[in-house]
Enzyme design. Structure first.
Site, mmCIF file in Angstrom:
data_model
loop_
_atom_site.group_PDB
_atom_site.id
_atom_site.type_symbol
_atom_site.label_atom_id
_atom_site.label_comp_id
_atom_site.label_asym_id
_atom_site.label_seq_id
_atom_site.Cartn_x
_atom_site.Cartn_y
_atom_site.Cartn_z
ATOM 1 N N SER A 153 0.835 -1.211 0.000
ATOM 2 C CA SER A 153 0.000 0.000 0.000
ATOM 3 C C SER A 153 0.871 1.263 0.000
ATOM 4 C CB SER A 153 -0.972 0.006 1.186
ATOM 5 O OG SER A 153 -0.291 0.205 2.404
ATOM 6 N N ASN A 154 2.041 1.205 0.604
ATOM 7 C CA ASN A 154 2.940 2.366 0.537
ATOM 8 C C ASN A 154 3.490 2.559 -0.877
ATOM 9 O OD1 ASN A 154 3.510 3.818 3.216
ATOM 10 N ND2 ASN A 154 3.401 1.648 3.780
ATOM 11 N N MET A 191 10.712 -7.036 4.845
ATOM 12 C CA MET A 191 10.850 -7.625 6.183
ATOM 13 C C MET A 191 12.227 -8.250 6.415
ATOM 14 S SD MET A 191 8.002 -6.734 7.327
ATOM 15 C CE MET A 191 7.776 -7.617 8.869
ATOM 16 N N ARG A 192 13.273 -7.568 5.958
ATOM 17 C CA ARG A 192 14.631 -8.064 6.171
ATOM 18 C C ARG A 192 15.554 -6.918 6.556
ATOM 19 N NH1 ARG A 192 15.868 -13.200 3.980
ATOM 20 N NH2 ARG A 192 13.942 -14.092 3.205
ATOM 21 N N ILE A 193 16.570 -7.257 7.354
ATOM 22 C CA ILE A 193 17.601 -6.277 7.707
ATOM 23 C C ILE A 193 18.544 -6.117 6.518
ATOM 24 C CG2 ILE A 193 19.493 -5.785 9.308
ATOM 25 C CD1 ILE A 193 17.029 -5.874 10.853
ATOM 26 N N ASN A 212 13.288 3.998 4.786
ATOM 27 C CA ASN A 212 12.349 3.012 5.303
ATOM 28 C C ASN A 212 11.191 3.749 5.960
ATOM 29 O OD1 ASN A 212 11.395 0.388 6.105
ATOM 30 N ND2 ASN A 212 12.123 0.822 8.182
ATOM 31 N N HIS A 226 8.402 3.153 9.057
ATOM 32 C CA HIS A 226 8.168 2.273 10.203
ATOM 33 C C HIS A 226 6.887 2.726 10.921
ATOM 34 C CE1 HIS A 226 9.156 -0.470 13.429
ATOM 35 N NE2 HIS A 226 8.799 0.481 14.268
ATOM 36 N N ASP A 251 15.783 -0.195 12.452
ATOM 37 C CA ASP A 251 14.937 1.001 12.630
ATOM 38 C C ASP A 251 15.652 2.096 13.433
ATOM 39 O OD1 ASP A 251 12.859 -0.438 11.317
ATOM 40 O OD2 ASP A 251 12.327 -1.389 13.205
ATOM 41 N N GLN A 303 -1.402 3.605 8.927
ATOM 42 C CA GLN A 303 -1.083 3.480 7.491
ATOM 43 C C GLN A 303 -1.585 4.678 6.694
ATOM 44 O OE1 GLN A 303 -1.453 -0.700 5.837
ATOM 45 N NE2 GLN A 303 0.704 -0.084 5.768
HETATM 46 C C1 GRF Z 1 3.825 -0.665 6.907
HETATM 47 O O1 GRF Z 1 3.040 -0.606 8.058
HETATM 48 C C2 GRF Z 1 5.223 -0.166 7.174
HETATM 49 O O2 GRF Z 1 5.293 0.813 8.153
HETATM 50 C C3 GRF Z 1 5.930 -1.412 7.619
HETATM 51 O O3 GRF Z 1 5.361 -2.447 6.858
HETATM 52 C C4 GRF Z 1 4.061 -2.096 6.440
HETATM 53 C C5 GRF Z 1 3.994 -2.210 4.947
HETATM 54 O O4 GRF Z 1 2.714 -2.073 4.452
HETATM 55 N N1 GRF Z 1 7.357 -1.255 7.457
HETATM 56 P P1 GRF Z 1 2.429 -2.039 2.877
HETATM 57 O O5 GRF Z 1 2.972 -3.320 2.271
HETATM 58 O O6 GRF Z 1 3.110 -0.826 2.319
HETATM 59 O O7 GRF Z 1 0.950 -1.954 2.769
#
Ligand code: GRF
Length: 202
Positions: A13-14, A92-94, A109, A111, A147, A173
């Site tokens: 969604s971002n 979801m990785r460092i 990033n 968060h 983070d 979000q």
């Molecule tokens: C978001 O809440 C962001 O802050 C976190 O992972 C989520 C990603 O959401 N890092 P999307 O895939 O962009 O909907």
């Protein structure tokens, strides 16, 4: 104009908010490719629908970091498309040294908390369980920590009396979708100056 690569593991969604900001002229950037470590992540589907190159990269045997062969593959894709900036959007990785050194202060990033509170996973749930009354989201540069990089923008949201984790995450979000394109546009306009931990907005 930024040549942006977006890395994500989820629904994207971002990423969609970034595309919408580009379409409406709020963000001067081109998304040159999308990369995911999850083969069926919806973020890849969103990219394909827009005709943006979408790549799955198998990052095993590592579970929580981008390293080794997976990192090499990501670097070679970024090279192929001439990416100059990386937006992590639910990746979801460092990120490890290989990528950090190639893109110094060009990896961002988002968060879902007001850092430095609640780094790590499911930050909205951590906030709810802790009992804070205000939380939000943070856009920051990525460094080698989890983070921990210099903070570019933050937006706050209230925690409501009868919040569920899902309702709170959805409220956060909505702010993420405003903050991320804004931060990227500041970078695109060369208006960010990093001084130690502080990011000055010119
Ligand atoms: C978001 O809440 C962001 O802050 C976190 O992972 C989520 C990603 O959401 N890092 P999307 O895939 O962009 O909907």
């Amino acid at each position: 104009m930024l040549r942006l690569a977006v890395l994500g593991s989820g629904k994207g969604s971002n990423f969609q908010a970034i595309l919408d900001a580009i379409d409406s002229g709020r963000l001067t950037a081109q998304v040159v490719c999308v990369i995911s470590d999850v083969a069926d992540a919806f973020i890849l589907e969103r990219a394909r629908r827009r005709g943006i190159p979408a790549h799955f990269v198998d990052c095993s045997p590592f579970k929580t970091k981008l390293d080794g062969e997976g990192e090499r593959k990501v670097l070679s894709i970024l090279d192929d498309y001439g990416a100059d900036t990386i937006a992590l959007a639910g990746f979801m990785r460092i990120i490890k040294a290989g990528l950090l050194n190639r893109y110094p202060m060009r990896i961002l990033n988002i968060h879902p908390s007001l850092l430095p509170a609640f780094p790590g996973l499911q930050a909205w749930k951590q906030a709810l369980e802790y009992g804070v009354k205000i939380t939000g989201c943070t856009v920051h540069f990525v460094d080698s920590g989890m983070d921990t990089g210099p903070i570019i923008l933050q937006r706050s949201v209230p925690v409501l009396e009868n919040d569920t984790p899902e309702a709170l995450h959805a409220r956060i979000q909505r702010e993420e979708h405003i903050a991320y394109p804004e931060a990227l546009q500041l970078l695109s306009q060369n208006r960010l100056r990093i001084e130690g931990r502080r990011v000055r907005i010119l």
